[in-house]
Scaffold this motif. Structure first.
Motif, PDB file in Angstrom:
ATOM      1  N   PHE A  77       0.844  -1.192   0.000  1.00  0.00           N
ATOM      2  CA  PHE A  77       0.000   0.000   0.000  1.00  0.00           C
ATOM      3  C   PHE A  77       0.881   1.244   0.000  1.00  0.00           C
ATOM      4  O   PHE A  77       1.990   1.240   0.547  1.00  0.00           O
ATOM      5  N   TYR A  78       0.365   2.307  -0.598  1.00  0.00           N
ATOM      6  CA  TYR A  78       1.003   3.611  -0.468  1.00  0.00           C
ATOM      7  C   TYR A  78       0.676   4.191   0.907  1.00  0.00           C
ATOM      8  O   TYR A  78      -0.198   3.686   1.622  1.00  0.00           O
ATOM      9  N   GLU A  79       1.376   5.260   1.271  1.00  0.00           N
ATOM     10  CA  GLU A  79       1.164   5.879   2.578  1.00  0.00           C
ATOM     11  C   GLU A  79      -0.257   6.405   2.745  1.00  0.00           C
ATOM     12  O   GLU A  79      -0.764   6.501   3.858  1.00  0.00           O
ATOM     13  N   VAL A  91      -3.822   0.983  -2.912  1.00  0.00           N
ATOM     14  CA  VAL A  91      -3.048  -0.194  -3.297  1.00  0.00           C
ATOM     15  C   VAL A  91      -2.004   0.189  -4.344  1.00  0.00           C
ATOM     16  O   VAL A  91      -2.305   0.874  -5.324  1.00  0.00           O
ATOM     17  N   ASN A  92      -0.798  -0.281  -4.144  1.00  0.00           N
ATOM     18  CA  ASN A  92       0.274  -0.101  -5.114  1.00  0.00           C
ATOM     19  C   ASN A  92       0.263  -1.314  -6.051  1.00  0.00           C
ATOM     20  O   ASN A  92       0.953  -2.298  -5.823  1.00  0.00           O
ATOM     21  N   GLY A 129       5.743  -1.523   1.197  1.00  0.00           N
ATOM     22  CA  GLY A 129       4.923  -0.369   1.506  1.00  0.00           C
ATOM     23  C   GLY A 129       4.325  -0.367   2.896  1.00  0.00           C
ATOM     24  O   GLY A 129       4.784  -1.057   3.809  1.00  0.00           O
ATOM     25  N   ALA A 130       3.264   0.416   3.015  1.00  0.00           N
ATOM     26  CA  ALA A 130       2.628   0.669   4.302  1.00  0.00           C
ATOM     27  C   ALA A 130       1.596  -0.407   4.628  1.00  0.00           C
ATOM     28  O   ALA A 130       1.318  -1.301   3.827  1.00  0.00           O
ATOM     29  N   PHE A 131       1.031  -0.284   5.836  1.00  0.00           N
ATOM     30  CA  PHE A 131      -0.034  -1.169   6.295  1.00  0.00           C
ATOM     31  C   PHE A 131      -1.363  -0.431   6.252  1.00  0.00           C
ATOM     32  O   PHE A 131      -1.421   0.789   6.164  1.00  0.00           O
ATOM     33  N   ARG A 132      -2.430  -1.215   6.342  1.00  0.00           N
ATOM     34  CA  ARG A 132      -3.762  -0.648   6.524  1.00  0.00           C
ATOM     35  C   ARG A 132      -4.229  -0.932   7.938  1.00  0.00           C
ATOM     36  O   ARG A 132      -4.127  -2.064   8.403  1.00  0.00           O
ATOM     37  N   LEU A 133      -4.752   0.084   8.578  1.00  0.00           N
ATOM     38  CA  LEU A 133      -5.317  -0.141   9.902  1.00  0.00           C
ATOM     39  C   LEU A 133      -6.413  -1.215   9.842  1.00  0.00           C
ATOM     40  O   LEU A 133      -7.140  -1.285   8.860  1.00  0.00           O
TER      41      LEU A 133
END
Length: 294
Positions: free
Chosen positions: A15-17, A21-22, A267-271
Motif C-alpha cells: 500500500f502507499y502511505e 493499493v500499489n 509499503g505501508a499497512f492498513r489499519l
C-alpha cells in the motif's frame, strides 16, 4: 497455469502511505517471488491484508497478477468470507480475472458446526467449476473444520481439490492425506510445520517465509520428495529461526517489515495493522543476517 507445486507464497499487498493499493508494486513482488522459489502466488489472503480490502481492489489485484505471472506460476485468489452468498457472488466475479483457483476460509465469527461447514463449501463447489482449496485456520476463525468433513467434501465434489491446513493438528493432516485421493493437495499453512506435514502425506506449503527464503523452502520440500530426508531435515533446522521468527508478532507485520528492509516494494499497512516496532525490526534484522538473507 494450474500446477500445484511445492511452495505457494501467500503474498503481502503493498500500500502507499495514503492507503491506496500499489498495484505496480504488487506485480513486481509477484514477479520477484516467481524468480525466487515460488510455484504459485496466493493473492489477498491473510498475509495480503485481504480483510481490509474492497472487492474492487482484490479483483484488480487478481487481474493484474494473473496477467503478469499467470503463464509462469499458479495464481490463487482468496475469495472466502463468513457469508456463503457473498462468497459465491464474489467468486463469480473472480472467475473472470484469469486466476487459476480459489482459496476459501472456514467461516469466521459465525463458527458453524460441521454440518454448516460442509454446507458452506458444498454451496461454493456447486456454484463454480473452478478448483477450490479449503483454508483451515482456527486461530483466526474461532472454529475448525474436522478432517472427516474435509474428506467427505473431497469425495463429494471433484473441484474441492485441497486444503491449506493451519490448525497445527498433524493427526488431522494425516487423516486427510490418508483418506483422500492422490489428487487432493494437503498444504501446510504454517512454515515451521512444512516438513512434518510432508512426512504425513502433505505436498508443500502455502508460505509466508518464502517472501525471503523462497528458494530454500522449495529446496527443502523437493529434497523430501526426492527421498533426501537428511537434506530436508538440515534445511528445516537451518531455517527454522526464520520460519518462526517471522511470526514474532501478528502476521503480516514482521514479513512486511522484512520485505521493506530488503528494499522490496512492500509499503505501508492498513489499519488496524501497523508497522513493526523498533524492537521487532531490530530482531528481524538480526534474524535475516543470521540466516544470510541480508
Amino acid at each position: 497455469m494450474l500446477t500445484f507445486g511445492n511452495v505457494i507464497t501467500a503474498m503481502i499487498t503493498p500500500f502507499y502511505e495514503d492507503g491506496s493499493v500499489n498495484y505496480e508494486g504488487a506485480v513486481k513482488l509477484a514477479q520477484y517471488y516467481c524468480e525466487n522459489g515460488s510455484d504459485g502466488i496466493l493473492v489477498a489472503g491473510t498475509t495480503g491484508e485481504g480483510a481490509t480490502m474492497t472487492e474492487e481492489e482484490k479483483l484488480k489485484l487478481f487481474t493484474d497478477i494473473s496477467a503478469a505471472v499467470g503463464d509462469k506460476v499458479m495464481v490463487m485468489a482468496n475469495v472466502g468470507t463468513n457469508n456463503t452468498a457473498q462468497t459465491i457472488e464474489f467468486m463469480k466475479k473472480a472467475e473472470k480475472t484469469g486466476v487459476d483457483c480459489f482459496l476459501a476460509i472456514v467461516p469466521y465469527y459465525n463458527k458453524p458446526n460441521q454440518d454448516g461447514c460442509y454446507a458452506h463449501f458444498a454451496a461454493l463447489a456447486k456454484a463454480t467449476d473452478m478448483p477450490i482449496l479449503i483454508y483451515n485456520v482456527p486461530g483466526r476463525t474461532g472454529g475448525k473444520i474436522e478432517a472427516a468433513t474435509v474428506v467427505k467434501l473431497a469425495h463429494d465434489f471433484k473441484n474441492i481439490v485441497g486444503i491449506k491446513e493451519a490448525s497445527g493438528d498433524l493427526n488431522a493432516a494425516t487423516t486427510i492425506a490418508r483418506d483422500t485421493d492422490d489428487d487432493f493437495y494437503v498444504y501446510s499453512g504454517e512454515d515451521n510445520l512444512t516438513l512434518p506435514i510432508l512426512s504425513v502425506g502433505g505436498c508443500g506449503v502455502i508460505s509466508v517465509a518464502s517472501h525471503i527464503i523462497g528458494k530454500e523452502m522449495n529446496e527443502m520440500v523437493q529434497a523430501y520428495k526426492d527421498g533426501d530426508i537428511k537434506k530436508a531435515m538440515e534445511l528445516h533446522q537451518k531455517y527454522l529461526p526464520v520460519m518462526t521468527g517471522i511470526f514474532c508478532t501478528v502476521n503480516p507485520t514482521p514479513i512486511k517489515a522484512c520485505c521493506n528492509m530488503l528494499g522490496l516494494p512492500a509499503g505501508a499497512f492498513r489499519l488496524p495493522m501497523v508497522d513493526a516496532s523498533p524492537k521487532v525490526k531490530e530482531f528481524l534484522t538480526q534474524m535475516m543476517k543470521d540466516a544470510g538473507v541480508m
